[in-house]
Design an enzyme around this catalytic site. Sequence first.
Site, short mmCIF file in Angstrom:
data_model
loop_
_atom_site.label_atom_id
_atom_site.label_comp_id
_atom_site.label_asym_id
_atom_site.label_seq_id
_atom_site.Cartn_x
_atom_site.Cartn_y
_atom_site.Cartn_z
N ILE A 119 48.65 -45.99 31.99
CA ILE A 119 49.84 -45.24 32.38
C ILE A 119 49.52 -44.43 33.63
O ILE A 119 48.65 -43.56 33.62
CB ILE A 119 50.30 -44.29 31.24
CG1 ILE A 119 50.48 -45.06 29.92
CG2 ILE A 119 51.56 -43.54 31.66
CD1 ILE A 119 51.52 -46.15 29.94
N GLU A 120 50.24 -44.73 34.71
CA GLU A 120 50.11 -43.99 35.96
C GLU A 120 51.27 -43.02 36.04
O GLU A 120 52.42 -43.39 35.83
CB GLU A 120 50.14 -44.97 37.13
CG GLU A 120 50.01 -44.34 38.49
CD GLU A 120 50.04 -45.36 39.62
OE1 GLU A 120 49.98 -44.95 40.79
OE2 GLU A 120 50.14 -46.58 39.34
#
Length: 128
Positions: A119-120
């Site tokens: 998850i960015e």
Amino acid sequence: MIDHLDHLVLTTIDVDACSDFYTRVLGMQRETFGAGRLAFRFGNQKINVHVRGHEFEPKAHLPVPGALDLCFIASITLDEVIARLHAAPWPIVEGPVQRTGATGPIRSVYVRDPDLNLIEIAEHLPVG
């Protein structure tokens, strides 16, 4: 032809851990729809949740936990995101680093959700 993303589907092994991450850590809203299906809403989009082995049909050819690599643009500054992650506490895998987003430069941190999806979380940077 395509205007925007409506939703995507995440496959999880542990619904409770998944829900905790997306609601408590990322601040999304948990909702149920249809026949008790689970989703996490943010803005005008949502993440629908499938439990591994109990997926809703039709489904992806090989729905597996940990296969997603997602980038979210934060509604707060990246420094506030980092503070929230530290308070959660939730480990940052990498960052902050500068990347290129869909509409220009972004500054990002990376975390992993309970199913090990990458998850960015990013903020837009000024162009130029």
